[in-house]
Design an enzyme around this catalytic site. Structure first.
Site, PDB file in Angstrom:
ATOM      1  N   SER A 127       9.432 -14.014  35.760  1.00  0.00           N
ATOM      2  CA  SER A 127      10.223 -12.831  35.438  1.00  0.00           C
ATOM      3  C   SER A 127       9.610 -12.105  34.258  1.00  0.00           C
ATOM      4  O   SER A 127       8.963 -12.721  33.399  1.00  0.00           O
ATOM      5  CB  SER A 127      11.666 -13.221  35.104  1.00  0.00           C
ATOM      6  OG  SER A 127      12.393 -12.115  34.599  1.00  0.00           O
ATOM      7  N   TYR A 132      17.656 -18.142  30.317  1.00  0.00           N
ATOM      8  CA  TYR A 132      16.911 -17.588  31.444  1.00  0.00           C
ATOM      9  C   TYR A 132      15.495 -17.202  31.026  1.00  0.00           C
ATOM     10  O   TYR A 132      14.509 -17.563  31.687  1.00  0.00           O
ATOM     11  CB  TYR A 132      17.651 -16.364  31.992  1.00  0.00           C
ATOM     12  CG  TYR A 132      16.985 -15.717  33.183  1.00  0.00           C
ATOM     13  CD1 TYR A 132      17.116 -16.263  34.453  1.00  0.00           C
ATOM     14  CD2 TYR A 132      16.229 -14.559  33.044  1.00  0.00           C
ATOM     15  CE1 TYR A 132      16.503 -15.672  35.558  1.00  0.00           C
ATOM     16  CE2 TYR A 132      15.614 -13.958  34.132  1.00  0.00           C
ATOM     17  CZ  TYR A 132      15.754 -14.515  35.388  1.00  0.00           C
ATOM     18  OH  TYR A 132      15.146 -13.937  36.478  1.00  0.00           O
ATOM     19  N   TYR A 165     -18.985  -5.636  24.639  1.00  0.00           N
ATOM     20  CA  TYR A 165     -18.489  -5.745  26.012  1.00  0.00           C
ATOM     21  C   TYR A 165     -17.017  -6.133  26.025  1.00  0.00           C
ATOM     22  O   TYR A 165     -16.200  -5.523  26.727  1.00  0.00           O
ATOM     23  CB  TYR A 165     -19.327  -6.770  26.784  1.00  0.00           C
ATOM     24  CG  TYR A 165     -18.989  -6.834  28.260  1.00  0.00           C
ATOM     25  CD1 TYR A 165     -19.483  -5.873  29.133  1.00  0.00           C
ATOM     26  CD2 TYR A 165     -18.188  -7.845  28.777  1.00  0.00           C
ATOM     27  CE1 TYR A 165     -19.176  -5.915  30.492  1.00  0.00           C
ATOM     28  CE2 TYR A 165     -17.880  -7.909  30.125  1.00  0.00           C
ATOM     29  CZ  TYR A 165     -18.375  -6.940  30.972  1.00  0.00           C
ATOM     30  OH  TYR A 165     -18.072  -6.980  32.312  1.00  0.00           O
TER      31      TYR A 165
END
Length: 523
Positions: free
Chosen positions: A136, A149, A418
């Site tokens: 989530s 949660y 880079y």
């Protein structure tokens, strides 16, 4: 047809679960749908044919999961795919009012349950087995009053990566998606209880709407497929651009009605798309161009190597056309895109792939010119091409895919320039997502690991990289192929990724997931 593959879907009676059943239902697949007693899971899976089975199980109870797999053993000889989708939703309670028993139950259901499911499924998997977890956005960003949660989903993300590293040697891939708000019964219940203001939620999402359950299922379908064979330990955000927006105010203008695309899948225009791929004369760019041509699209092969671009276009046939361009030259880019539009029509998809390697020198020996040379091609060039393409991109059809790198996520000394350029590419993608999302234009980054390209071969020949050490550092034990990147880019540009916006997909054999000391594989 007798089913030859077994796919387990947990939380199968819910919104995303039912979409997963529809996504994975096929004549050669036996679906084993799992959900709580009384959930109607048997009826949900029966819609897809008699070869499929619905089983009841409370995933917060390890003993029930073990018994579940004893039942599964009587139905099939092994497991090919596990989709850990079941979860308890948030109770939305202040910390001081959160019951500790409920906190522990959430962790058992959302973390321990998927762990035991994965453990038991992996014991029955051979090489080619796949596990995809539904995490989530709450496990990535802080959410007030959602402690249990959110913590459980963050833990599931970590579990995804550690299992990917442990089981890569067995040929088992483990990935996860991190959904934002999805139009499901769970979210509807939060709205009905006054715990979610969906109008405010839509204003917070650059795309201006919640996702549909089928948009989660299609992304999981890709991650579970052979097209993603070099993707493991990846966490793919599917959030409409939520994570890419970082400023006060609304990300999208208010909507008076529920957007149509939130309620049903829009019609997908079957007309060939015009695709621009930079740095497409060879390597990854050439593979990307070939993948789009194979799907029936018209491709502009853009490269400063004119002869190489022409040769590649000739190989691909009438659907490909070569254009010579130095992406660091502002006027050349402007002229090139004008030529593309004149020859092929308005651009639908831009793939910013052109890049160069750096000098591999210690920082004390690098000059500003060394840094600017790499940044000019890899980052400024991508920006110039995006700026030129944006005016012709259409709502619901326009996509920009930027090619990043693992070096932009986990910097590699002394590859300072880079890594910096590729980190810039990732945030550029997110900036585009926040800005262009309201216009119906999506963006995404693909971050390759070490891929077998002419450029990597040249670095190896020059003694700048040690391929043996690199393979040992990759959990999957080998370098990827250009086609692995091409498949990821093609999917992210497709309607199947219609809610992926601003996020990054690592295609690296597990490189970015590995955090232990020593080698990641014994290759």
């Amino acid at each position: 047809m007798t089913p030859t593959r077994t796919c387990i879907v947990t939380g199968a009676a819910g919104g995303i679960g039912r979409a997963l059943l529809a996504e994975f239902a096929a004549p050669d697949v036996r679906l084993i749908a799992v959900d709580l007693p009384g959930s109607g899971v048997a009826d949900a899976v029966a819609e897809h044919g008699p070869q499929h089975v619905g089983l009841e199980c409370d995933l917060s109870d390890e003993a029930q999961i073990v018994a579940l797999f004893a039942q599964i053993d009587t139905l099939c000889d092994g497991v090919d795919i596990l989709l850990n989708n079941a979860a308890m939703g948030p109770i939305m309670a202040p910390t001081v009012q959160t019951d500790i028993a409920h906190f522990r139950l959430t962790l058992r259901t959302n973390l321990a349950g998927p762990f035991v499911m994965a453990r038991e499924a992996a014991a029955r998997m051979g090489a080619g087995g796949v596990i995809v977890n539904t995490a989530s956005l709450a496990g990535v960003l802080g959410n007030p009053t959602r402690n249990a949660y959110a913590a459980s989903k963050a833990a599931l993300i970590s579990l995804t990566r550690s299992l990917a590293c442990e089981w890569a040697a067995r040929g088992i891939r483990v990935n996860a998606i991190a959904p934002g708000y999805v139009r499901t019964p769970m979210v509807a219940a939060l709205e009905a209880a006054g715990k979610a203001d969906l109008r405010a939620v839509r204003r917070r999402i650059p795309m201006g709407r919640l996702a549909r359950a089928d948009e989660m299922a299609s992304v999981i379908g890709f991650l579970a497929s052979d097209k993603a064979r070099y993707v493991t330990g990846a966490i793919l955000g599917v959030d409409g651009g939520w994570m890419s927006f970082n400023q006060p105010g609304d990300a999208h203008p208010p909507a008076d009605v529920v957007p149509a695309a939130e309620q049903s899948r829009p019609f997908a225009d079957p007309a060939p798309r015009v695709v621009v791929v930079t740095g497409a004369a060879d390597g990854i760019g050439a593979a990307i161009a070939a993948r789009f041509v194979a799907s029936g699209d018209r491709v502009a092969i853009v490269d400063r190597n004119g002869e190489g671009a022409k040769a590649q276009a000739a190989t691909l046939g009438a659907s490909a056309q070569a254009f010579v361009c130095d992406v660091t030259d502002e006027q050349a880019v402007t002229d090139c895109f004008a030529q593309i539009v004149q020859a092929l029509g308005p651009v639908d998809i831009l793939v910013n792939n052109a890049a160069i390697a750096d000098a591999f020198q210690p920082a004390t020996e690098q000059t500003t010119a060394d840094l600017e040379r790499v940044l000019d091609v890899n980052l400024t060039g991508a920006f110039l091409c995006a700026r030129a393409a944006i005016p012709s991109l259409q709502a619901g059809r326009g996509v920009i895919v930027n090619i990043g790198s693992i070096a932009g996520l986990v910097p590699m000394a002394p590859r300072h320039a880079y890594g910096a350029s590729k980190a810039g590419i990732d945030i550029l993608t997110r900036c585009f997502a926040a800005e262009l999302g309201p216009q119906g234009i999506r963006t995404a980054t693909v971050a390759p690991g070490y891929i077998r390209t002419p450029g990597v071969a040249a670095l190896e020949k020059a003694g700048r990289i040690d391929s043996g050490k690199i393979r040992a550092r990759i959990p999957m034990g080998d370098l990827g192929q250009p086609q692995d990147i091409a498949e990821a880019v093609w999917f992210l540009a497709s309607p199947g990724a219609s809610y992926v916006n601003g996020t990054l997909l690592s295609v690296d054999g597990g490189w970015n997931a590995f955090g232990s000391a020593g080698d990641a594989s014994d290759s």
